[in-house]
Write a protein that holds these residues in place. Structure first.
Motif, PDB file in Angstrom:
ATOM      1  N   ASP A 121       0.828  -1.213   0.000  1.00  0.00           N
ATOM      2  CA  ASP A 121       0.000   0.000   0.000  1.00  0.00           C
ATOM      3  C   ASP A 121       0.857   1.256   0.000  1.00  0.00           C
ATOM      4  O   ASP A 121       0.515   2.255  -0.631  1.00  0.00           O
ATOM      5  N   ILE A 122       1.984   1.216   0.712  1.00  0.00           N
ATOM      6  CA  ILE A 122       2.869   2.383   0.736  1.00  0.00           C
ATOM      7  C   ILE A 122       3.501   2.592  -0.640  1.00  0.00           C
ATOM      8  O   ILE A 122       3.550   3.714  -1.149  1.00  0.00           O
ATOM      9  N   TYR A 123       3.970   1.511  -1.284  1.00  0.00           N
ATOM     10  CA  TYR A 123       4.526   1.649  -2.627  1.00  0.00           C
ATOM     11  C   TYR A 123       3.470   2.188  -3.600  1.00  0.00           C
ATOM     12  O   TYR A 123       3.764   3.040  -4.437  1.00  0.00           O
ATOM     13  N   ALA A 124       2.229   1.709  -3.486  1.00  0.00           N
ATOM     14  CA  ALA A 124       1.156   2.205  -4.360  1.00  0.00           C
ATOM     15  C   ALA A 124       0.913   3.690  -4.120  1.00  0.00           C
ATOM     16  O   ALA A 124       0.714   4.463  -5.069  1.00  0.00           O
ATOM     17  N   ALA A 125       0.950   4.111  -2.854  1.00  0.00           N
ATOM     18  CA  ALA A 125       0.755   5.527  -2.537  1.00  0.00           C
ATOM     19  C   ALA A 125       1.898   6.377  -3.078  1.00  0.00           C
ATOM     20  O   ALA A 125       1.683   7.502  -3.541  1.00  0.00           O
ATOM     21  N   ILE A 126       3.119   5.842  -3.026  1.00  0.00           N
ATOM     22  CA  ILE A 126       4.271   6.573  -3.556  1.00  0.00           C
ATOM     23  C   ILE A 126       4.102   6.820  -5.053  1.00  0.00           C
ATOM     24  O   ILE A 126       4.485   7.863  -5.565  1.00  0.00           O
ATOM     25  N   LYS A 127       3.488   5.860  -5.759  1.00  0.00           N
ATOM     26  CA  LYS A 127       3.314   5.980  -7.211  1.00  0.00           C
ATOM     27  C   LYS A 127       2.025   6.682  -7.617  1.00  0.00           C
ATOM     28  O   LYS A 127       1.785   6.904  -8.800  1.00  0.00           O
ATOM     29  N   GLU A 128       1.196   7.071  -6.671  1.00  0.00           N
ATOM     30  CA  GLU A 128      -0.089   7.682  -6.992  1.00  0.00           C
ATOM     31  C   GLU A 128       0.098   8.957  -7.818  1.00  0.00           C
ATOM     32  O   GLU A 128       0.874   9.838  -7.451  1.00  0.00           O
ATOM     33  N   PRO A 129      -0.603   9.055  -8.950  1.00  0.00           N
ATOM     34  CA  PRO A 129      -0.469  10.257  -9.790  1.00  0.00           C
ATOM     35  C   PRO A 129      -0.901  11.516  -9.045  1.00  0.00           C
ATOM     36  O   PRO A 129      -1.853  11.493  -8.259  1.00  0.00           O
ATOM     37  N   LYS A 130      -0.177  12.598  -9.307  1.00  0.00           N
ATOM     38  CA  LYS A 130      -0.482  13.891  -8.694  1.00  0.00           C
ATOM     39  C   LYS A 130      -0.391  14.979  -9.767  1.00  0.00           C
ATOM     40  O   LYS A 130       0.582  15.722  -9.811  1.00  0.00           O
ATOM     41  N   PRO A 131      -1.411  15.058 -10.640  1.00  0.00           N
ATOM     42  CA  PRO A 131      -1.364  16.080 -11.694  1.00  0.00           C
ATOM     43  C   PRO A 131      -1.617  17.475 -11.128  1.00  0.00           C
ATOM     44  O   PRO A 131      -2.356  17.636 -10.157  1.00  0.00           O
ATOM     45  N   ASP A 132      -0.967  18.462 -11.754  1.00  0.00           N
ATOM     46  CA  ASP A 132      -1.234  19.845 -11.359  1.00  0.00           C
ATOM     47  C   ASP A 132      -2.502  20.315 -12.060  1.00  0.00           C
ATOM     48  O   ASP A 132      -3.170  19.544 -12.764  1.00  0.00           O
ATOM     49  N   GLU A 133      -2.853  21.585 -11.898  1.00  0.00           N
ATOM     50  CA  GLU A 133      -4.109  22.101 -12.469  1.00  0.00           C
ATOM     51  C   GLU A 133      -4.137  22.066 -13.996  1.00  0.00           C
ATOM     52  O   GLU A 133      -5.201  22.101 -14.600  1.00  0.00           O
ATOM     53  N   ASP A 134      -2.967  21.964 -14.637  1.00  0.00           N
ATOM     54  CA  ASP A 134      -2.920  21.877 -16.099  1.00  0.00           C
ATOM     55  C   ASP A 134      -2.845  20.431 -16.589  1.00  0.00           C
ATOM     56  O   ASP A 134      -2.722  20.184 -17.785  1.00  0.00           O
ATOM     57  N   GLY A 135      -2.880  19.473 -15.664  1.00  0.00           N
ATOM     58  CA  GLY A 135      -2.834  18.070 -16.037  1.00  0.00           C
ATOM     59  C   GLY A 135      -1.432  17.494 -16.150  1.00  0.00           C
ATOM     60  O   GLY A 135      -1.267  16.340 -16.532  1.00  0.00           O
ATOM     61  N   ASN A 136      -0.412  18.282 -15.820  1.00  0.00           N
ATOM     62  CA  ASN A 136       0.969  17.792 -15.871  1.00  0.00           C
ATOM     63  C   ASN A 136       1.277  16.987 -14.606  1.00  0.00           C
ATOM     64  O   ASN A 136       0.958  17.421 -13.496  1.00  0.00           O
ATOM     65  N   GLU A 137       1.895  15.847 -14.781  1.00  0.00           N
ATOM     66  CA  GLU A 137       2.229  14.999 -13.638  1.00  0.00           C
ATOM     67  C   GLU A 137       3.324  15.636 -12.793  1.00  0.00           C
ATOM     68  O   GLU A 137       4.345  16.060 -13.304  1.00  0.00           O
ATOM     69  N   THR A 138       3.098  15.700 -11.496  1.00  0.00           N
ATOM     70  CA  THR A 138       4.083  16.287 -10.589  1.00  0.00           C
ATOM     71  C   THR A 138       4.785  15.238  -9.730  1.00  0.00           C
ATOM     72  O   THR A 138       5.744  15.561  -9.046  1.00  0.00           O
ATOM     73  N   ASN A 139       4.288  14.007  -9.758  1.00  0.00           N
ATOM     74  CA  ASN A 139       4.899  12.948  -8.951  1.00  0.00           C
ATOM     75  C   ASN A 139       5.949  12.227  -9.782  1.00  0.00           C
ATOM     76  O   ASN A 139       5.632  11.487 -10.711  1.00  0.00           O
ATOM     77  N   TRP A 140       7.202  12.408  -9.409  1.00  0.00           N
ATOM     78  CA  TRP A 140       8.297  11.814 -10.169  1.00  0.00           C
ATOM     79  C   TRP A 140       8.230  10.290 -10.173  1.00  0.00           C
ATOM     80  O   TRP A 140       8.632   9.647 -11.138  1.00  0.00           O
ATOM     81  N   PHE A 141       7.712   9.673  -9.118  1.00  0.00           N
ATOM     82  CA  PHE A 141       7.626   8.211  -9.034  1.00  0.00           C
ATOM     83  C   PHE A 141       6.373   7.635  -9.706  1.00  0.00           C
ATOM     84  O   PHE A 141       6.196   6.424  -9.722  1.00  0.00           O
ATOM     85  N   ALA A 142       5.490   8.456 -10.248  1.00  0.00           N
ATOM     86  CA  ALA A 142       4.221   7.963 -10.787  1.00  0.00           C
ATOM     87  C   ALA A 142       4.392   6.885 -11.850  1.00  0.00           C
ATOM     88  O   ALA A 142       3.590   5.950 -11.930  1.00  0.00           O
ATOM     89  N   ASP A 143       5.423   6.979 -12.665  1.00  0.00           N
ATOM     90  CA  ASP A 143       5.603   5.993 -13.729  1.00  0.00           C
ATOM     91  C   ASP A 143       6.725   4.981 -13.427  1.00  0.00           C
ATOM     92  O   ASP A 143       7.197   4.280 -14.305  1.00  0.00           O
ATOM     93  N   ALA A 144       7.112   4.881 -12.163  1.00  0.00           N
ATOM     94  CA  ALA A 144       8.139   3.919 -11.778  1.00  0.00           C
ATOM     95  C   ALA A 144       7.598   2.507 -11.936  1.00  0.00           C
ATOM     96  O   ALA A 144       6.405   2.242 -11.771  1.00  0.00           O
TER      97      ALA A 144
END
Length: 101
Positions: free
Chosen positions: A75-98
């Motif tokens: 669950d922690i690894y899944a949370a680390i990879k959770e997408p975090k797009p900004d208001e323009d839809g750009n991904e801000t989470n560097w680990f999202a595509d790990a």
């Protein structure tokens, strides 16, 4: 478990193998915030042979973990990879595509 994601450190060294170092849980009245230290190795072989970490990153995640319950590492690894797009839809989470390994 671990995450595979290539990153060039400020030193110029490349790392690709990331594991949870120490999950330090900080409780707030309105949310459960987890500060997770991610340890970086050059690759899995370096970790498996006992080499020292070459990098570290602190990731803040939101995971609903009731007090007193054990932490599920998946669950922690899944949370680390959770997408975090900004208001323009750009991904801000560097680990999202790990990649999970």
């Amino acid at each position: 478990m671990a995450l595979l994601k290539n990153k060039e450190l400020l030193t110029g060294q490349h790392v690709e193998y990331w594991t949870i170092g120490r999950p330090d849980v900080v409780w707030r009245p309105d949310a459960k915030i987890h500060a997770v230290n991610m340890y970086a190795w050059v690759n899995k072989a370096a970790k498996d042979t006992g080499k020292s970490i070459v990098g570290e990153a602190c990731v803040v995640v939101h995971v609903d973990l009731p007090i007193g319950e054990s932490i599920n590492v998946a669950d922690i690894y899944a949370a680390i990879k959770e997408p975090k797009p900004d208001e323009d839809g750009n991904e801000t989470n560097w680990f999202a595509d790990a990649e999970d390994v």
